[in-house]
Design a protein around this motif. Structure first.
Motif, mmCIF file in Angstrom:
data_model
loop_
_atom_site.group_PDB
_atom_site.id
_atom_site.type_symbol
_atom_site.label_atom_id
_atom_site.label_comp_id
_atom_site.label_asym_id
_atom_site.label_seq_id
_atom_site.Cartn_x
_atom_site.Cartn_y
_atom_site.Cartn_z
ATOM 1 N N ARG A 22 0.825 -1.212 0.000
ATOM 2 C CA ARG A 22 0.000 0.000 0.000
ATOM 3 C C ARG A 22 0.858 1.261 0.000
ATOM 4 O O ARG A 22 0.510 2.261 -0.637
ATOM 5 C CB ARG A 22 -0.922 0.007 1.210
ATOM 6 C CG ARG A 22 -2.051 -0.988 1.099
ATOM 7 C CD ARG A 22 -2.945 -0.935 2.302
ATOM 8 N NE ARG A 22 -4.032 -1.887 2.196
ATOM 9 C CZ ARG A 22 -4.942 -2.086 3.115
ATOM 10 N NH1 ARG A 22 -4.887 -1.393 4.243
ATOM 11 N NH2 ARG A 22 -5.886 -2.963 2.930
ATOM 12 N N LEU A 23 1.978 1.225 0.701
ATOM 13 C CA LEU A 23 2.888 2.373 0.726
ATOM 14 C C LEU A 23 3.461 2.628 -0.670
ATOM 15 O O LEU A 23 3.537 3.768 -1.125
ATOM 16 C CB LEU A 23 4.015 2.125 1.728
ATOM 17 C CG LEU A 23 5.047 3.233 1.891
ATOM 18 C CD1 LEU A 23 4.384 4.476 2.479
ATOM 19 C CD2 LEU A 23 6.188 2.754 2.770
ATOM 20 N N LYS A 24 3.851 1.573 -1.360
ATOM 21 C CA LYS A 24 4.396 1.722 -2.718
ATOM 22 C C LYS A 24 3.335 2.252 -3.684
ATOM 23 O O LYS A 24 3.624 3.114 -4.518
ATOM 24 C CB LYS A 24 4.940 0.385 -3.213
ATOM 25 C CG LYS A 24 6.195 -0.042 -2.513
ATOM 26 C CD LYS A 24 6.667 -1.403 -2.996
ATOM 27 C CE LYS A 24 7.893 -1.855 -2.238
ATOM 28 N NZ LYS A 24 8.383 -3.152 -2.687
ATOM 29 N N ILE A 25 2.114 1.742 -3.578
ATOM 30 C CA ILE A 25 1.032 2.221 -4.440
ATOM 31 C C ILE A 25 0.736 3.692 -4.148
ATOM 32 O O ILE A 25 0.587 4.508 -5.067
ATOM 33 C CB ILE A 25 -0.231 1.349 -4.260
ATOM 34 C CG1 ILE A 25 0.005 -0.041 -4.849
ATOM 35 C CG2 ILE A 25 -1.448 2.005 -4.905
ATOM 36 C CD1 ILE A 25 -1.091 -1.039 -4.533
ATOM 37 N N GLY A 26 0.679 4.052 -2.881
ATOM 38 C CA GLY A 26 0.430 5.445 -2.514
ATOM 39 C C GLY A 26 1.539 6.369 -2.989
ATOM 40 O O GLY A 26 1.275 7.481 -3.463
ATOM 41 N N PHE A 27 2.774 5.913 -2.893
ATOM 42 C CA PHE A 27 3.906 6.711 -3.357
ATOM 43 C C PHE A 27 3.814 6.956 -4.853
ATOM 44 O O PHE A 27 3.985 8.078 -5.322
ATOM 45 C CB PHE A 27 5.208 5.979 -3.006
ATOM 46 C CG PHE A 27 6.445 6.734 -3.371
ATOM 47 C CD1 PHE A 27 6.937 7.713 -2.544
ATOM 48 C CD2 PHE A 27 7.112 6.466 -4.556
ATOM 49 C CE1 PHE A 27 8.091 8.412 -2.874
ATOM 50 C CE2 PHE A 27 8.260 7.156 -4.898
ATOM 51 C CZ PHE A 27 8.748 8.131 -4.058
ATOM 52 N N SER A 28 3.521 5.917 -5.626
ATOM 53 C CA SER A 28 3.448 6.097 -7.073
ATOM 54 C C SER A 28 2.244 6.951 -7.469
ATOM 55 O O SER A 28 2.341 7.755 -8.406
ATOM 56 C CB SER A 28 3.425 4.755 -7.801
ATOM 57 O OG SER A 28 2.590 3.840 -7.177
ATOM 58 N N LEU A 29 1.129 6.825 -6.762
ATOM 59 C CA LEU A 29 -0.018 7.698 -7.049
ATOM 60 C C LEU A 29 0.279 9.147 -6.676
ATOM 61 O O LEU A 29 -0.194 10.072 -7.354
ATOM 62 C CB LEU A 29 -1.260 7.203 -6.317
ATOM 63 C CG LEU A 29 -1.894 5.932 -6.873
ATOM 64 C CD1 LEU A 29 -3.036 5.473 -5.974
ATOM 65 C CD2 LEU A 29 -2.373 6.142 -8.294
ATOM 66 N N LEU A 30 1.054 9.353 -5.628
ATOM 67 C CA LEU A 30 1.451 10.707 -5.253
ATOM 68 C C LEU A 30 2.312 11.340 -6.348
ATOM 69 O O LEU A 30 2.106 12.501 -6.717
ATOM 70 C CB LEU A 30 2.220 10.682 -3.927
ATOM 71 C CG LEU A 30 2.755 12.018 -3.441
ATOM 72 C CD1 LEU A 30 1.597 12.903 -2.994
ATOM 73 C CD2 LEU A 30 3.728 11.810 -2.300
ATOM 74 N N LEU A 59 6.289 5.657 -13.529
ATOM 75 C CA LEU A 59 7.628 6.062 -13.104
ATOM 76 C C LEU A 59 7.721 6.089 -11.569
ATOM 77 O O LEU A 59 8.731 5.677 -10.992
ATOM 78 C CB LEU A 59 7.965 7.444 -13.667
ATOM 79 C CG LEU A 59 9.371 7.957 -13.393
ATOM 80 C CD1 LEU A 59 10.411 7.073 -14.063
ATOM 81 C CD2 LEU A 59 9.501 9.385 -13.886
ATOM 82 N N GLY A 60 6.662 6.536 -10.920
ATOM 83 C CA GLY A 60 6.615 6.522 -9.454
ATOM 84 C C GLY A 60 6.662 5.109 -8.898
ATOM 85 O O GLY A 60 7.237 4.873 -7.833
ATOM 86 N N ALA A 61 6.078 4.146 -9.619
ATOM 87 C CA ALA A 61 6.155 2.744 -9.195
ATOM 88 C C ALA A 61 7.596 2.245 -9.254
ATOM 89 O O ALA A 61 8.047 1.506 -8.377
ATOM 90 C CB ALA A 61 5.248 1.882 -10.064
ATOM 91 N N VAL A 62 8.328 2.669 -10.283
ATOM 92 C CA VAL A 62 9.747 2.301 -10.374
ATOM 93 C C VAL A 62 10.518 2.943 -9.227
ATOM 94 O O VAL A 62 11.354 2.293 -8.581
ATOM 95 C CB VAL A 62 10.331 2.716 -11.741
ATOM 96 C CG1 VAL A 62 11.830 2.527 -11.775
ATOM 97 C CG2 VAL A 62 9.666 1.936 -12.866
ATOM 98 N N PHE A 63 10.247 4.207 -8.959
ATOM 99 C CA PHE A 63 10.902 4.889 -7.840
ATOM 100 C C PHE A 63 10.599 4.174 -6.522
ATOM 101 O O PHE A 63 11.485 3.989 -5.689
ATOM 102 C CB PHE A 63 10.455 6.341 -7.732
ATOM 103 C CG PHE A 63 10.983 7.237 -8.810
ATOM 104 C CD1 PHE A 63 12.079 6.898 -9.574
ATOM 105 C CD2 PHE A 63 10.367 8.449 -9.065
ATOM 106 C CE1 PHE A 63 12.574 7.733 -10.554
ATOM 107 C CE2 PHE A 63 10.852 9.296 -10.054
ATOM 108 C CZ PHE A 63 11.952 8.938 -10.801
ATOM 109 N N ALA A 64 9.336 3.789 -6.311
ATOM 110 C CA ALA A 64 8.942 3.101 -5.076
ATOM 111 C C ALA A 64 9.627 1.746 -4.975
ATOM 112 O O ALA A 64 10.044 1.334 -3.890
ATOM 113 C CB ALA A 64 7.430 2.942 -5.024
ATOM 114 N N TRP A 65 9.756 1.049 -6.086
ATOM 115 C CA TRP A 65 10.409 -0.261 -6.081
ATOM 116 C C TRP A 65 11.873 -0.123 -5.662
ATOM 117 O O TRP A 65 12.409 -0.964 -4.961
ATOM 118 C CB TRP A 65 10.283 -0.891 -7.463
ATOM 119 C CG TRP A 65 10.964 -2.219 -7.587
ATOM 120 C CD1 TRP A 65 10.601 -3.394 -7.005
ATOM 121 C CD2 TRP A 65 12.142 -2.496 -8.349
ATOM 122 N NE1 TRP A 65 11.473 -4.373 -7.352
ATOM 123 C CE2 TRP A 65 12.434 -3.856 -8.183
ATOM 124 C CE3 TRP A 65 12.966 -1.723 -9.149
ATOM 125 C CZ2 TRP A 65 13.520 -4.445 -8.790
ATOM 126 C CZ3 TRP A 65 14.038 -2.333 -9.761
ATOM 127 C CH2 TRP A 65 14.307 -3.672 -9.577
#
Length: 115
Positions: A22-30, A59-65
């Protein structure tokens, strides 16, 4: 009478993994939402805003990963290489046990050494 009660982890591994997802999804949506707002403020058309949102969310999903580990608690602290404690080299040098071949900051800059 029973033995002493042991306190275990307050969160399960499944709960931890769900939180990190959920943190990764929230980060990429942010990331995606903020870039979409920048394009709206810039006066872009709605299809461009949607495209920027989708692209920067990916791109945010890659950053979160990259930025958010899979599990922080799964790695024991004892196996990490931490190096010497702060001040160890200075203390050893002052006591005369440390390496003497290392140049000090004042060496070679024209100042006289006081010790």
């Amino acid at each position: 009478m029973t033995g002493p009660l042991m306190v275990g982890p307050s969160i399960t591994d499944a709960d931890r993994e769900q939180f990190l997802l959920r943190l990764k999804i929230g980060f990429s949506l942010l990331v995606g939402g903020s870039m979409a707002m920048v394009t709206v403020y810039g006066g872009a058309a709605l299809p461009v805003v949607a495209g920027v949102f989708v692209g920067t969310t990916a791109l945010g999903a890659v950053f979160a990963w990259v930025a958010i580990p899979d599990s922080v608690a799964g790695q024991p602290y004892d196996t990490r290489v931490r190096g010497p404690k702060p001040g160890t080299r200075t203390r050893a040098r002052r006591e005369g046990d440390g390496p003497t071949e290392e140049p000090r900051r004042a060496d070679g800059d024209g100042r006289e050494r006081t010790n």
